[in-house]
Design a protein around this motif. Sequence first.
Motif, PDB file in Angstrom:
ATOM      1  N   TYR A  55      25.191 -15.289 -27.465  1.00 57.24           N
ATOM      2  CA  TYR A  55      24.911 -16.457 -26.629  1.00 57.24           C
ATOM      3  C   TYR A  55      23.650 -17.156 -27.138  1.00 57.24           C
ATOM      4  CZ  TYR A  55      23.401 -18.972 -22.394  1.00 57.24           C
ATOM      5  OH  TYR A  55      22.981 -19.927 -21.499  1.00 57.24           O
ATOM      6  N   VAL A  56      23.767 -18.465 -27.363  1.00 56.17           N
ATOM      7  CA  VAL A  56      22.655 -19.225 -27.947  1.00 56.17           C
ATOM      8  C   VAL A  56      21.677 -19.538 -26.817  1.00 56.17           C
ATOM      9  CG1 VAL A  56      22.012 -21.218 -29.343  1.00 56.17           C
ATOM     10  CG2 VAL A  56      24.235 -20.130 -29.688  1.00 56.17           C
ATOM     11  N   ASN A  57      20.697 -18.656 -26.693  1.00 58.21           N
ATOM     12  CA  ASN A  57      19.806 -18.643 -25.540  1.00 58.21           C
ATOM     13  C   ASN A  57      18.644 -19.618 -25.717  1.00 58.21           C
ATOM     14  OD1 ASN A  57      18.705 -17.835 -23.095  1.00 58.21           O
ATOM     15  ND2 ASN A  57      17.673 -16.052 -23.965  1.00 58.21           N
ATOM     16  N   ILE A  58      18.980 -20.896 -25.892  1.00 57.72           N
ATOM     17  CA  ILE A  58      17.959 -21.946 -25.963  1.00 57.72           C
ATOM     18  C   ILE A  58      18.475 -23.169 -25.206  1.00 57.72           C
ATOM     19  CG2 ILE A  58      16.975 -21.207 -28.174  1.00 57.72           C
ATOM     20  CD1 ILE A  58      18.605 -23.451 -29.476  1.00 57.72           C
ATOM     21  N   HIS A  59      17.553 -23.910 -24.638  1.00 61.54           N
ATOM     22  CA  HIS A  59      17.915 -25.136 -23.925  1.00 61.54           C
ATOM     23  C   HIS A  59      16.856 -26.184 -24.226  1.00 61.54           C
ATOM     24  CE1 HIS A  59      21.072 -23.108 -21.621  1.00 61.54           C
ATOM     25  NE2 HIS A  59      20.243 -22.074 -21.602  1.00 61.54           N
ATOM     26  N   GLY A  60      17.295 -27.340 -24.716  1.00 55.05           N
ATOM     27  CA  GLY A  60      16.363 -28.414 -25.031  1.00 55.05           C
ATOM     28  C   GLY A  60      15.699 -28.248 -26.375  1.00 55.05           C
ATOM     29  N   ASP A  61      16.145 -27.279 -27.173  1.00 57.51           N
ATOM     30  CA  ASP A  61      15.576 -27.042 -28.492  1.00 57.51           C
ATOM     31  C   ASP A  61      16.726 -26.800 -29.462  1.00 57.51           C
ATOM     32  OD1 ASP A  61      13.767 -26.682 -30.486  1.00 57.51           O
ATOM     33  OD2 ASP A  61      12.746 -24.965 -29.604  1.00 57.51           O
ATOM     34  N   ILE A  62      16.418 -26.575 -30.723  1.00 59.29           N
ATOM     35  CA  ILE A  62      17.451 -26.313 -31.716  1.00 59.29           C
ATOM     36  C   ILE A  62      17.416 -24.843 -32.109  1.00 59.29           C
ATOM     37  CG2 ILE A  62      17.417 -28.680 -32.551  1.00 59.29           C
ATOM     38  CD1 ILE A  62      15.727 -27.741 -34.908  1.00 59.29           C
ATOM     39  N   PRO A  63      18.563 -24.281 -32.509  1.00 61.90           N
ATOM     40  CA  PRO A  63      18.619 -22.846 -32.791  1.00 61.90           C
ATOM     41  C   PRO A  63      18.108 -22.439 -34.166  1.00 61.90           C
ATOM     42  CG  PRO A  63      20.794 -23.822 -33.001  1.00 61.90           C
ATOM     43  CD  PRO A  63      19.889 -24.916 -32.524  1.00 61.90           C
ATOM     44  N   ASP A  64      17.739 -23.398 -35.000  1.00 65.27           N
ATOM     45  CA  ASP A  64      17.383 -23.100 -36.391  1.00 65.27           C
ATOM     46  C   ASP A  64      16.257 -22.078 -36.515  1.00 65.27           C
ATOM     47  OD1 ASP A  64      18.629 -25.657 -35.994  1.00 65.27           O
ATOM     48  OD2 ASP A  64      18.298 -26.101 -38.113  1.00 65.27           O
ATOM     49  N   ASN A  65      15.342 -22.067 -35.564  1.00 63.58           N
ATOM     50  CA  ASN A  65      14.191 -21.164 -35.626  1.00 63.58           C
ATOM     51  C   ASN A  65      14.470 -19.800 -34.996  1.00 63.58           C
ATOM     52  OD1 ASN A  65      12.601 -23.185 -36.859  1.00 63.58           O
ATOM     53  ND2 ASN A  65      12.168 -24.082 -34.845  1.00 63.58           N
ATOM     54  N   GLY A  66      15.709 -19.588 -34.580  1.00 58.57           N
ATOM     55  CA  GLY A  66      16.089 -18.308 -34.000  1.00 58.57           C
ATOM     56  C   GLY A  66      16.019 -18.309 -32.480  1.00 58.57           C
ATOM     57  N   PHE A  67      16.529 -17.244 -31.893  1.00 56.29           N
ATOM     58  CA  PHE A  67      16.516 -17.122 -30.433  1.00 56.29           C
ATOM     59  C   PHE A  67      16.643 -15.656 -30.063  1.00 56.29           C
ATOM     60  CE2 PHE A  67      20.777 -18.232 -31.913  1.00 56.29           C
ATOM     61  CZ  PHE A  67      21.587 -17.271 -31.328  1.00 56.29           C
ATOM     62  N   SER A  68      16.505 -15.379 -28.776  1.00 56.51           N
ATOM     63  CA  SER A  68      16.510 -13.995 -28.303  1.00 56.51           C
ATOM     64  C   SER A  68      17.782 -13.689 -27.535  1.00 56.51           C
ATOM     65  CB  SER A  68      15.303 -13.740 -27.397  1.00 56.51           C
ATOM     66  OG  SER A  68      15.371 -14.577 -26.257  1.00 56.51           O
ATOM     67  N   GLN A  69      18.099 -12.413 -27.440  1.00 58.57           N
ATOM     68  CA  GLN A  69      19.206 -11.979 -26.598  1.00 58.57           C
ATOM     69  C   GLN A  69      18.845 -12.224 -25.138  1.00 58.57           C
ATOM     70  OE1 GLN A  69      20.848  -8.179 -27.500  1.00 58.57           O
ATOM     71  NE2 GLN A  69      21.965  -7.995 -25.572  1.00 58.57           N
ATOM     72  N   PHE A  70      19.819 -12.674 -24.381  1.00 69.81           N
ATOM     73  CA  PHE A  70      19.618 -12.936 -22.957  1.00 69.81           C
ATOM     74  C   PHE A  70      19.395 -11.622 -22.217  1.00 69.81           C
ATOM     75  CE2 PHE A  70      21.191 -13.736 -18.626  1.00 69.81           C
ATOM     76  CZ  PHE A  70      20.452 -14.873 -18.304  1.00 69.81           C
ATOM     77  N   MET A  71      18.346 -11.583 -21.400  1.00 69.15           N
ATOM     78  CA  MET A  71      18.068 -10.389 -20.579  1.00 69.15           C
ATOM     79  C   MET A  71      18.667 -10.602 -19.195  1.00 69.15           C
ATOM     80  SD  MET A  71      16.898  -7.399 -19.912  1.00 69.15           S
ATOM     81  CE  MET A  71      15.772  -6.788 -21.171  1.00 69.15           C
ATOM     82  N   ASP A  72      19.732  -9.898 -18.908  1.00 72.32           N
ATOM     83  CA  ASP A  72      20.465 -10.089 -17.653  1.00 72.32           C
ATOM     84  C   ASP A  72      19.897  -9.170 -16.570  1.00 72.32           C
ATOM     85  OD1 ASP A  72      21.365  -7.984 -19.189  1.00 72.32           O
ATOM     86  OD2 ASP A  72      23.462  -8.199 -18.655  1.00 72.32           O
ATOM     87  N   SER A  73      18.984  -9.703 -15.785  1.00 70.65           N
ATOM     88  CA  SER A  73      18.414  -8.930 -14.684  1.00 70.65           C
ATOM     89  C   SER A  73      19.476  -8.770 -13.586  1.00 70.65           C
ATOM     90  CB  SER A  73      17.157  -9.614 -14.152  1.00 70.65           C
ATOM     91  OG  SER A  73      17.486 -10.768 -13.408  1.00 70.65           O
ATOM     92  N   PRO A  74      19.222  -7.923 -12.596  1.00 67.73           N
ATOM     93  CA  PRO A  74      20.285  -7.588 -11.621  1.00 67.73           C
ATOM     94  C   PRO A  74      20.757  -8.727 -10.732  1.00 67.73           C
ATOM     95  CG  PRO A  74      18.645  -5.857 -11.671  1.00 67.73           C
ATOM     96  CD  PRO A  74      18.084  -6.987 -12.482  1.00 67.73           C
ATOM     97  N   ARG A  75      20.105  -9.869 -10.752  1.00 70.86           N
ATOM     98  CA  ARG A  75      20.635 -10.999  -9.976  1.00 70.86           C
ATOM     99  C   ARG A  75      21.946 -11.497 -10.582  1.00 70.86           C
ATOM    100  NH1 ARG A  75      15.890 -15.283 -10.896  1.00 70.86           N
ATOM    101  NH2 ARG A  75      14.760 -13.346 -10.527  1.00 70.86           N
ATOM    102  N   TYR A  76      22.110 -11.281 -11.893  1.00 73.69           N
ATOM    103  CA  TYR A  76      23.300 -11.747 -12.607  1.00 73.69           C
ATOM    104  C   TYR A  76      24.424 -10.710 -12.538  1.00 73.69           C
ATOM    105  CZ  TYR A  76      19.840 -14.913 -14.651  1.00 73.69           C
ATOM    106  OH  TYR A  76      18.827 -15.822 -14.835  1.00 73.69           O
ATOM    107  N   ALA A  77      25.641 -11.160 -12.799  1.00 75.71           N
ATOM    108  CA  ALA A  77      26.812 -10.286 -12.671  1.00 75.71           C
ATOM    109  C   ALA A  77      26.685  -9.033 -13.530  1.00 75.71           C
ATOM    110  CB  ALA A  77      28.076 -11.063 -13.037  1.00 75.71           C
ATOM    111  N   THR A  78      26.478  -9.194 -14.852  1.00 76.51           N
ATOM    112  CA  THR A  78      26.423  -8.013 -15.714  1.00 76.51           C
ATOM    113  C   THR A  78      25.122  -7.238 -15.516  1.00 76.51           C
ATOM    114  OG1 THR A  78      25.610  -9.416 -17.524  1.00 76.51           O
ATOM    115  CG2 THR A  78      27.978  -8.918 -17.472  1.00 76.51           C
ATOM    116  N   GLY A  79      24.053  -7.898 -15.061  1.00 76.31           N
ATOM    117  CA  GLY A  79      22.834  -7.168 -14.725  1.00 76.31           C
ATOM    118  C   GLY A  79      23.063  -6.235 -13.557  1.00 76.31           C
ATOM    119  N   TYR A  80      23.880  -6.680 -12.613  1.00 71.57           N
ATOM    120  CA  TYR A  80      24.233  -5.832 -11.468  1.00 71.57           C
ATOM    121  C   TYR A  80      25.153  -4.690 -11.899  1.00 71.57           C
ATOM    122  CZ  TYR A  80      26.946  -4.377  -7.390  1.00 71.57           C
ATOM    123  OH  TYR A  80      27.591  -3.624  -6.439  1.00 71.57           O
TER     124      TYR A  80
END
Length: 569
Positions: A244-269
Amino acid sequence: MKLSFIPLFLISIISFSQNLKTPYEKGNGNQSTTYTECIAFYKNLDSQFESIKMQEMGVTDSGEPLHIVTFSENKNFDFNKAKATILINNGIHPGEPDGIDASMMLLRDLATHKLQVPQNTLVVVIPVYNIGGMLNRNSYSRANQNGPEAYGFRGNARNYDLNRDFIKSDSRNSRSFQEIFHLVNPDMFIDNHVSNGADYQYTFTCIATHHQRLGGKLGEFYKKEMHPGLMQNLKTKKIESSPYVNIHGDIPDNGFSQFMDSPRYATGYTTLFNTLGAVPETHMLKPYRDRVRVTYEYMVSAINYVDQNHTKIKSLREDNLENYKAGKTYPLQWEIDSSKISYMDFKGYEAHYKPSAVSGKNRLYYDRKQPFTKQIPFYADYKATKEVKIPEFYIVPKSQWTIIELLQLNNIEMQPLSKNTEIEVEAYKITNYETARIPYEGHYGHFNTTVSKSVEKITFRKGDYMISTNQKGVKYILETLEPEAVDSFFNWNFFDPILQQKEYFSAYVFEDLAKEILDKNPQLKAEFEAKKQTDAKFSENGYSQLDWIYKHSPYYEKAHLQYPIYRIK
């Protein structure tokens, strides 16, 4: 005139085939099913195939019930006897309906044996989770999305974003989901979505639930074997994928991080119960037909993988509980570990800037005539910034019925005290917290919470609950009851009454009593005089001095900032 005759059996086959086509398949490739059509389709499958069972489950905020539709090749729908189960959730954001249409075809193709049929795995589908949002059908709320022609709305019937509600459970949807989840006890959970953000070549991206949150060998298996295996299987189907391209309002060329799904989210739960989780995120700008296809293919790959590896997955899930025994440490907060960098070949488009036709200011655009493959950094590892030692028990007073209900809903085992009992416990005092200035999903949530600890002997009442951490829901217990955890019940405002002082003092009355308190307690008086010497503002403010004495006296209420959940080491 020559008449042509079609045999009756051929007419019957054609009629049967048409009857099993989904509304999406009957359309132009850019149309999604309505809620009514979706439920009618599944009811029809249920009536025609013994391997399909549709069940009405709990209620939702819309007033309509959730459904689950299960495929079982051997027609055994007992989840407790299944060798493996997969739970697929659709329409949590009904403006992202790819999974709704793909799952209808998936279950039909399993029932008709068009697909390789899993021999060990029950496939369970929630046709539409956010029913209220799907009934709020429109063509405009996803302004950045390329089809379908009409779709549902992100907010549910009460305008909650249900993918932020899995811990706080403000919605009936969430509470019904939790009943479904614990009934099914899935080995893998899939939550189908569509992404927002940058432009790139991929139709399919995916959030793999964070391996460190899964923990232990289970997390390593998911990171190093299962998820890469699924992505490689998609590649054999000519489907390129990216995290998942975890950036908003920027470009992915410089890299990005894995999304951290805290327990509020479906897979975090779902991760809290050692369930492997994935969030397919198809790309919003790709044609709807292509998005539905890759969602379908990912689910097929996942079903086959779980079916072939069910014994190993079950064993790893069970063994993972050993990582969360009393006395061990548990991470409550995370941050990206920038010292650990991996690299990926990313297929994107060159990004440029040009004057905006609206504002005249520079605006970002991607040039699809300039595709590239570049090696970019990817940050997949996090490090714990706050940890806690796992206690043997928590004690929850019976007065905290709001959280007791949620604990019970999540199959947390609790033992009520049979009589009033004095117990030595570790107690928390809230020492600091910040509160959001704008509402978020119905709450002014807290963050940057810190506590102080003390050991006290407290008499608990008959009926107060002892909760052992030696159980399957241990991670759920820790994430909700530890106030410093990101999505704790404290941070979601369940305990806000303790933040408000209920009794105060009248300064002119308390003046004489304050002096008496200091005179009778030389040590307190020494601390008071030292504070006046070192804190200029304090020394100039008479009321602050009285308040300090009041809060260090027996008159100050014990409940203020006292966290009402206790730990037994």
